[in-house]
Design a protein around this motif. Structure first.
Motif, PDB file in Angstrom:
ATOM      1  N   GLY A 158      16.835 -11.084  24.259  1.00  0.00           N
ATOM      2  CA  GLY A 158      15.540 -10.550  23.794  1.00  0.00           C
ATOM      3  C   GLY A 158      14.400 -11.131  23.370  1.00  0.00           C
ATOM      4  N   LYS A 159      13.094 -10.689  23.489  1.00  0.00           N
ATOM      5  CA  LYS A 159      11.918 -11.126  23.156  1.00  0.00           C
ATOM      6  C   LYS A 159      11.510 -11.050  21.834  1.00  0.00           C
ATOM      7  N   PRO A 160      11.474 -12.320  21.022  1.00  0.00           N
ATOM      8  CA  PRO A 160      11.185 -12.180  19.585  1.00  0.00           C
ATOM      9  C   PRO A 160       9.778 -11.516  19.333  1.00  0.00           C
ATOM     10  N   GLU A 161       8.902 -11.460  20.022  1.00  0.00           N
ATOM     11  CA  GLU A 161       7.576 -10.888  20.094  1.00  0.00           C
ATOM     12  C   GLU A 161       7.552  -9.332  19.905  1.00  0.00           C
ATOM     13  N   ALA A 162       8.794  -8.783  20.789  1.00  0.00           N
ATOM     14  CA  ALA A 162       8.789  -7.293  20.916  1.00  0.00           C
ATOM     15  C   ALA A 162       9.306  -6.930  19.543  1.00  0.00           C
ATOM     16  N   ILE A 163      10.273  -7.387  18.726  1.00  0.00           N
ATOM     17  CA  ILE A 163      10.808  -7.046  17.306  1.00  0.00           C
ATOM     18  C   ILE A 163      10.010  -7.760  16.179  1.00  0.00           C
ATOM     19  N   GLU A 164       8.891  -8.543  16.533  1.00  0.00           N
ATOM     20  CA  GLU A 164       8.400  -9.136  15.447  1.00  0.00           C
ATOM     21  C   GLU A 164       8.072  -8.442  14.211  1.00  0.00           C
ATOM     22  N   GLN A 165       7.311  -7.506  14.328  1.00  0.00           N
ATOM     23  CA  GLN A 165       7.039  -6.779  13.038  1.00  0.00           C
ATOM     24  C   GLN A 165       8.031  -5.990  12.359  1.00  0.00           C
ATOM     25  N   SER A 166       9.075  -5.616  13.229  1.00  0.00           N
ATOM     26  CA  SER A 166      10.391  -5.101  12.481  1.00  0.00           C
ATOM     27  C   SER A 166      10.870  -6.142  11.820  1.00  0.00           C
ATOM     28  N   PHE A 167      11.075  -7.459  12.284  1.00  0.00           N
ATOM     29  CA  PHE A 167      11.732  -8.250  11.588  1.00  0.00           C
ATOM     30  C   PHE A 167      11.227  -8.814  10.288  1.00  0.00           C
ATOM     31  N   ILE A 168       9.897  -8.755  10.398  1.00  0.00           N
ATOM     32  CA  ILE A 168       9.120  -9.233   9.044  1.00  0.00           C
ATOM     33  C   ILE A 168       9.430  -8.228   7.954  1.00  0.00           C
ATOM     34  N   ILE A 169       9.358  -6.722   8.514  1.00  0.00           N
ATOM     35  CA  ILE A 169       9.793  -5.870   7.450  1.00  0.00           C
ATOM     36  C   ILE A 169      11.059  -6.013   7.032  1.00  0.00           C
ATOM     37  N   TRP A 170      12.035  -6.192   8.003  1.00  0.00           N
ATOM     38  CA  TRP A 170      13.380  -6.420   7.581  1.00  0.00           C
ATOM     39  C   TRP A 170      13.552  -7.721   6.230  1.00  0.00           C
ATOM     40  N   LEU A 171      13.032  -8.625   6.749  1.00  0.00           N
ATOM     41  CA  LEU A 171      12.919  -9.922   5.877  1.00  0.00           C
ATOM     42  C   LEU A 171      12.379  -9.610   4.346  1.00  0.00           C
ATOM     43  N   ASP A 172      11.088  -8.583   4.482  1.00  0.00           N
ATOM     44  CA  ASP A 172      10.784  -8.470   3.407  1.00  0.00           C
ATOM     45  C   ASP A 172      11.282  -7.418   2.174  1.00  0.00           C
ATOM     46  N   ASN A 173      12.372  -6.616   2.820  1.00  0.00           N
ATOM     47  CA  ASN A 173      13.098  -5.749   2.522  1.00  0.00           C
ATOM     48  C   ASN A 173      14.501  -6.154   1.916  1.00  0.00           C
ATOM     49  N   ASN A 174      14.980  -7.036   2.443  1.00  0.00           N
ATOM     50  CA  ASN A 174      16.335  -7.447   2.158  1.00  0.00           C
ATOM     51  C   ASN A 174      16.578  -8.970   1.578  1.00  0.00           C
ATOM     52  N   ASN A 175      17.363  -8.776   0.494  1.00  0.00           N
ATOM     53  CA  ASN A 175      17.435 -10.008  -0.187  1.00  0.00           C
ATOM     54  C   ASN A 175      18.361 -11.031   0.849  1.00  0.00           C
ATOM     55  N   LEU A 176      17.846 -12.287   0.648  1.00  0.00           N
ATOM     56  CA  LEU A 176      18.588 -13.249   1.674  1.00  0.00           C
ATOM     57  C   LEU A 176      19.979 -13.631   0.950  1.00  0.00           C
ATOM     58  N   THR A 177      20.867 -13.263   1.823  1.00  0.00           N
ATOM     59  CA  THR A 177      22.208 -13.633   1.753  1.00  0.00           C
ATOM     60  C   THR A 177      22.874 -14.962   2.725  1.00  0.00           C
ATOM     61  N   LEU A 178      24.057 -15.541   2.570  1.00  0.00           N
ATOM     62  CA  LEU A 178      24.379 -16.519   3.153  1.00  0.00           C
ATOM     63  C   LEU A 178      24.451 -16.306   4.931  1.00  0.00           C
ATOM     64  N   SER A 179      24.802 -14.853   5.192  1.00  0.00           N
ATOM     65  CA  SER A 179      24.518 -14.581   6.555  1.00  0.00           C
ATOM     66  C   SER A 179      23.315 -14.309   7.359  1.00  0.00           C
ATOM     67  N   SER A 180      22.232 -14.425   6.292  1.00  0.00           N
ATOM     68  CA  SER A 180      21.017 -14.178   6.977  1.00  0.00           C
ATOM     69  C   SER A 180      20.617 -15.572   7.951  1.00  0.00           C
ATOM     70  N   PHE A 181      21.449 -16.450   7.736  1.00  0.00           N
ATOM     71  CA  PHE A 181      21.083 -17.617   8.528  1.00  0.00           C
ATOM     72  C   PHE A 181      21.203 -17.122  10.033  1.00  0.00           C
ATOM     73  N   TYR A 182      21.985 -16.364  10.413  1.00  0.00           N
ATOM     74  CA  TYR A 182      22.276 -15.982  11.844  1.00  0.00           C
ATOM     75  C   TYR A 182      20.902 -15.538  12.376  1.00  0.00           C
TER      76      TYR A 182
END
Length: 232
Positions: A158-182
């Protein structure tokens, strides 16, 4: 079942047996007889789903599942039939069109993550779901479950640019866990913008310093062309 396997009520007996992990061979013939009479009834979803979850032979229900979906593929409940079929590794072409029809009606529902995730898990064609996946992420990007969509989507090309804004929102709204590595690591591996994850890579490495996943993420960052001084 010898006396009543064609009656609508037999679904409760067959379903209970399968849920109790009884031998599928005991009810196989009766299941087939029941489905000959009722495969387009909404209730057939319970029998078909129970058979697939019990790892019954997909060939037994294949035709009946197709008949059921022709009648009900836009019903919200169809997600359980489509999902169970995909999880049982049934032929993707059987449900491809029905999956598309279902998503046209429900791609913004939280439940759509189950169907989208199942399709990604069996490596289905991204073209079938991509626009619906992007739409779902736009609606539910802040939900923790979004990580289960980001990762397989990127992994399948899948294309990173297609989900970029959603990915930013997810990162901003979820605490980093060990599995965030994936998802973060895959973002870097697939050519996603460094600026999107820069601060999160630094935070992750600081938070999980000493863990092998933090080391892997640093390697992903450097391999993607990221600078190291920000860690000092």
């Amino acid at each position: 079942l010898r006396q009543h396997d064609a009656s609508l009520e037999a679904m409760f007996v067959i379903g209970a047996w399968l849920k109790a992990e009884g031998d599928t061979a005991i009810v196989k013939e009766h299941l087939a007889n029941w489905l000959k009479q009722h495969d387009t009834a909404l209730e057939a979803m319970f029998v078909i789903g129970a058979w697939l979850k019990a790892e019954g032979d997909t060939a037994i229900v294949k035709e009946h599942l197709a008949n059921w979906l022709k009648q009900h593929d836009t019903a919200l409940e169809a997600m359980f039939v489509i999902g169970a079929w995909l999880e049982a590794e049934g032929d993707k072409t059987i449900v491809k069109e029905h999956l598309a029809n279902w998503l046209k009606q429900h791609d913004e529902s939280l439940e759509a993550s189950f169907v989208i995730g199942a399709w990604l898990k069996v490596k289905g064609n991204l073209n079938i779901i991509e626009k619906h996946l992007v739409k779902w992420l736009h609606t539910h990007a802040g939900n923790a479950k979004a990580s289960y969509i980001f990762h397989p989507y990127l992994k399948l090309g899948g294309k990173p640019e297609a989900i970029e804004q959603s990915f930013i929102i997810w990162l901003d709204n979820n605490n980093l866990t060990l599995s965030s590595f994936y998802p973060i690591g895959l973002w870097l591996q697939k050519g996603g913008k460094l600026s999107v994850v820069r601060s999160y890579v630094a935070e992750y490495i600081d938070k999980f310093n000493g863990n092998v996943k933090a080391d892997y993420l640093l390697n992903n960052w450097v391999d993607a062309g990221g600078e190291v001084p920000f860690l000092l």
